[in-house]
Design a protein around this motif. Structure first.
Motif, PDB file in Angstrom:
ATOM      1  N   VAL A  71       1.466   4.527  -2.651  1.00  0.00           N
ATOM      2  CA  VAL A  71       1.752   6.093  -2.830  1.00  0.00           C
ATOM      3  C   VAL A  71       2.914   6.572  -3.351  1.00  0.00           C
ATOM      4  O   VAL A  71       2.893   7.506  -4.051  1.00  0.00           O
ATOM      5  CB  VAL A  71       1.685   6.233  -1.152  1.00  0.00           C
ATOM      6  CG1 VAL A  71       1.927   7.511  -0.893  1.00  0.00           C
ATOM      7  CG2 VAL A  71       0.289   5.824  -0.344  1.00  0.00           C
ATOM      8  N   ASP A 104       0.884  -1.126   0.096  1.00  0.00           N
ATOM      9  CA  ASP A 104       0.138   0.066  -0.015  1.00  0.00           C
ATOM     10  C   ASP A 104       0.787   1.261   0.022  1.00  0.00           C
ATOM     11  O   ASP A 104       0.491   2.253  -0.608  1.00  0.00           O
ATOM     12  CB  ASP A 104      -0.941   0.023   1.115  1.00  0.00           C
ATOM     13  CG  ASP A 104      -0.205  -0.163   2.574  1.00  0.00           C
ATOM     14  OD1 ASP A 104       0.876  -0.579   2.511  1.00  0.00           O
ATOM     15  OD2 ASP A 104      -0.764   0.003   3.668  1.00  0.00           O
ATOM     16  N   VAL A 119      -4.798   6.882  -4.336  1.00  0.00           N
ATOM     17  CA  VAL A 119      -4.298   7.232  -3.269  1.00  0.00           C
ATOM     18  C   VAL A 119      -5.100   8.742  -2.754  1.00  0.00           C
ATOM     19  O   VAL A 119      -5.437   9.462  -3.719  1.00  0.00           O
ATOM     20  CB  VAL A 119      -2.813   8.043  -3.594  1.00  0.00           C
ATOM     21  CG1 VAL A 119      -2.157   8.873  -2.107  1.00  0.00           C
ATOM     22  CG2 VAL A 119      -2.052   6.825  -3.920  1.00  0.00           C
ATOM     23  N   VAL A 133      -1.391  10.647   3.913  1.00  0.00           N
ATOM     24  CA  VAL A 133      -2.291  10.067   2.596  1.00  0.00           C
ATOM     25  C   VAL A 133      -2.374   8.595   2.847  1.00  0.00           C
ATOM     26  O   VAL A 133      -1.303   7.872   3.803  1.00  0.00           O
ATOM     27  CB  VAL A 133      -1.521  10.387   1.294  1.00  0.00           C
ATOM     28  CG1 VAL A 133      -1.393  11.894   1.093  1.00  0.00           C
ATOM     29  CG2 VAL A 133      -0.036   9.721   1.307  1.00  0.00           C
ATOM     30  N   THR A 134      -3.143   7.918   2.328  1.00  0.00           N
ATOM     31  CA  THR A 134      -3.192   6.471   2.146  1.00  0.00           C
ATOM     32  C   THR A 134      -3.631   5.881   1.036  1.00  0.00           C
ATOM     33  O   THR A 134      -4.072   6.720   0.033  1.00  0.00           O
ATOM     34  CB  THR A 134      -4.253   6.084   3.404  1.00  0.00           C
ATOM     35  OG1 THR A 134      -4.192   4.482   3.424  1.00  0.00           O
ATOM     36  CG2 THR A 134      -5.608   6.480   2.976  1.00  0.00           C
ATOM     37  N   ALA A 135      -3.505   4.692   0.656  1.00  0.00           N
ATOM     38  CA  ALA A 135      -3.829   3.792  -0.461  1.00  0.00           C
ATOM     39  C   ALA A 135      -5.140   3.255  -0.226  1.00  0.00           C
ATOM     40  O   ALA A 135      -5.325   2.652   0.856  1.00  0.00           O
ATOM     41  CB  ALA A 135      -2.944   2.941  -1.067  1.00  0.00           C
ATOM     42  N   HIS A 147       2.360   6.951  -7.024  1.00  0.00           N
ATOM     43  CA  HIS A 147       1.417   7.741  -7.349  1.00  0.00           C
ATOM     44  C   HIS A 147       2.259   9.270  -7.432  1.00  0.00           C
ATOM     45  O   HIS A 147       1.947   9.889  -8.448  1.00  0.00           O
ATOM     46  CB  HIS A 147       0.349   8.025  -6.433  1.00  0.00           C
ATOM     47  CG  HIS A 147      -0.287   9.158  -6.731  1.00  0.00           C
ATOM     48  ND1 HIS A 147      -1.488   9.449  -7.652  1.00  0.00           N
ATOM     49  CD2 HIS A 147      -0.661  10.532  -6.049  1.00  0.00           C
ATOM     50  CE1 HIS A 147      -2.083  10.535  -7.966  1.00  0.00           C
ATOM     51  NE2 HIS A 147      -1.621  11.184  -6.798  1.00  0.00           N
TER      52      HIS A 147
END
Length: 459
Positions: A20, A16, A455, A358-360, A23
């Motif tokens: 990020v 995960d 993301v 942020v996160t996926a 991206h």
């Protein structure tokens, strides 16, 4: 089995987190290409004497001793010269600037100038790992290089391109950035106007302001650069100038007049700095800020210099830096001046992850898991998967014909949002909501947001 101990300074992201990072890289690459930068990649190794041109020490370079010894042995066996042709020491590159300079010199006859390039690669640096600093990390560079000359407008263009690239990341929750700019001509012209000749020494001390404060920097200027107390105070007064509009030019000029330090070089630098701040005020308001304490201690910078901080995370230090250079790439007859900026991708990503910014949405590309009713009918599941993949839907097939409940749990653990149940009437289930509907493998499409991992800002 012995417990595996991770190596400090060599980040390895989980899936995960890798989403990020990818991206960030995709946004940078896409923006660079929109502005006409061509992608290149250079070799990982360079001669050690070239790597040390910028003033680093051999302790910062990973020297490839075995490769060097093997080459020396092979050359010695072939040429019977005792391996002298293999004596040149090789090291892993610790940034992308030196390799790019060498690349330009080797390929100058095949490049069209001004040459605009972006380069995204791993680099290696032998330093003590700490927050945001690694021994192996990814960088993303952009540079424009000219043959013999390079117009000043590129020094304006590059920070604005970088502002656009980093600004595009705000859509997924990345904090805004501030690009701090200065001009080495301003600093050098002012110092020489004061009567200080050791310009590089003064810049090195000014570069320490954020770490040790004004009093200690003033003491170092007196003790090591031979400045008087009045000259040291003038240097610190210049370094305190900060602003996002062209008023900074008048403020610097007023300080120079007060200390009788006006020079032609200072005026040239002020004209350039003013042009950059004015253009940035129109195209990226509030993002580019003149900061006269930005020194960039490396001695090959000759014009604009840049450092970039993540707003709210300034203690991390600069995540993107660079400047104008005139002599880094030269073969003795021809000189290729340039201007460049380098993003510390690993530094940026590590902060996004560690601060939970942020996160996926998921760690795998798979949008659909096709269930298997029994091994005898696995072929039917494979056909469904093939039909979905043919239309661009990332699809996997369950690894075993377990009970459907277990297959659903397998998909849930991996973050796969949909499970497909083949049969006379195909069914697809959104395992997040529990909704299950009839579907045709030739036409069904998941919602756009679920086709691939995304993301997003962490909640």
């Amino acid at each position: 089995m012995a417990r595996v101990t991770p190596l400090s300074g060599f980040p390895e992201w989980l899936p995960d987190a890798r989403v990020v990072e990818q991206h960030v890289l995709d946004v940078l690459r896409r923006t660079f290409e929109l502005h006409g930068f061509a992608g290149i990649e250079t070799r990982a190794v360079e001669p050690l004497d070239q790597l040390l041109r910028k003033g680093e020490t051999s302790k910062e370079v990973y020297v490839l001793r075995r490769l060097q010894e093997d080459d020396a042995a092979a050359d010695g066996a072939a040429s019977h010269d005792g391996g002298r042709s293999g004596e040149k020491q090789l090291g892993l590159h610790f940034d992308l600037t030196v390799p790019f300079a060498r690349y330009v010199l080797e390929n100058a006859g095949r490049l069209a100038f001004p040459f605009k390039r972006y380069q995204i690669q791993k680099v290696w640096r032998g330093e003590r790992p700490q927050d945001g600093r690694f021994r192996e990390f990814a960088q993303a560079d952009i540079d424009v290089v000219g043959a013999g000359e390079l117009p000043y407008h590129f020094e304006v263009e590059l920070p604005l391109v970088m502002a656009e690239a980093l600004g595009a990341l705000r859509e997924v929750g990345v904090p805004p950035v501030r690009i701090l700019v200065n001009n080495r001509k301003v600093a050098e012209g002012f110092y020489r106007g004061l009567g200080l000749e050791d310009v590089e020494g003064v810049l090195r001390q000014i570069d320490k302001l954020d770490k040790i404060g004004t009093e200690q920097v003033a003491a170092l200027l007196v003790a090591e650069q031979g400045a008087s107390a009045e000259q040291a105070a003038a240097c610190l007064e210049l370094a305190a100038v900060h602003g996002a509009d062209v008023s900074v030019v008048d403020r610097v000029r007023a300080i120079a007049v007060q200390h009788d330090a006006v020079t032609d070089l200072l005026e040239e630098g002020l004209a350039e700095l003013g042009a950059l701040v004015a253009a940035a005020g129109e195209r990226a308001p509030g993002v580019v800020v003149a900061d006269l304490k930005i020194a960039r201690g490396l001695d090959y910078y000759t014009g604009s210099v840049y450092e970039t901080v993540l707003v709210g995370h300034e203690q991390l230090g600069s995540i993107c830096s660079g400047g104008r250079y005139d002599t880094l790439a030269s073969d003795g007859k021809n000189t290729y001046p340039g201007v460049g900026l380098s993003v510390g991708v690993s530094r940026l990503v590590s902060r996004l992850l560690s601060a939970g910014l942020v996160t996926a949405t998921r760690g795998v590309p798979t949008a659909v898991l096709v269930a298997v009713t029994d091994e005898e009918h696995r072929g039917a599941s494979d056909e469904v998967a093939a039909a979905l993949r043919a239309r661009g839907v990332p699809t996997d097939v369950a690894p075993s014909a377990a009970k459907f409940g277990k297959q659903i749990k397998f998909a849930d653990r991996r973050g796969i949002p949909f499970v497909w149940f083949p049969g006379e009437e195909h069914q697809v289930k959104d395992i997040r909501s529990g909704e299950q509907v009839a579907a045709d493998p030739q036409t069904w499409q998941p919602p756009a947001d679920d086709v691939r991992p995304r993301v997003v800002a962490a909640s």
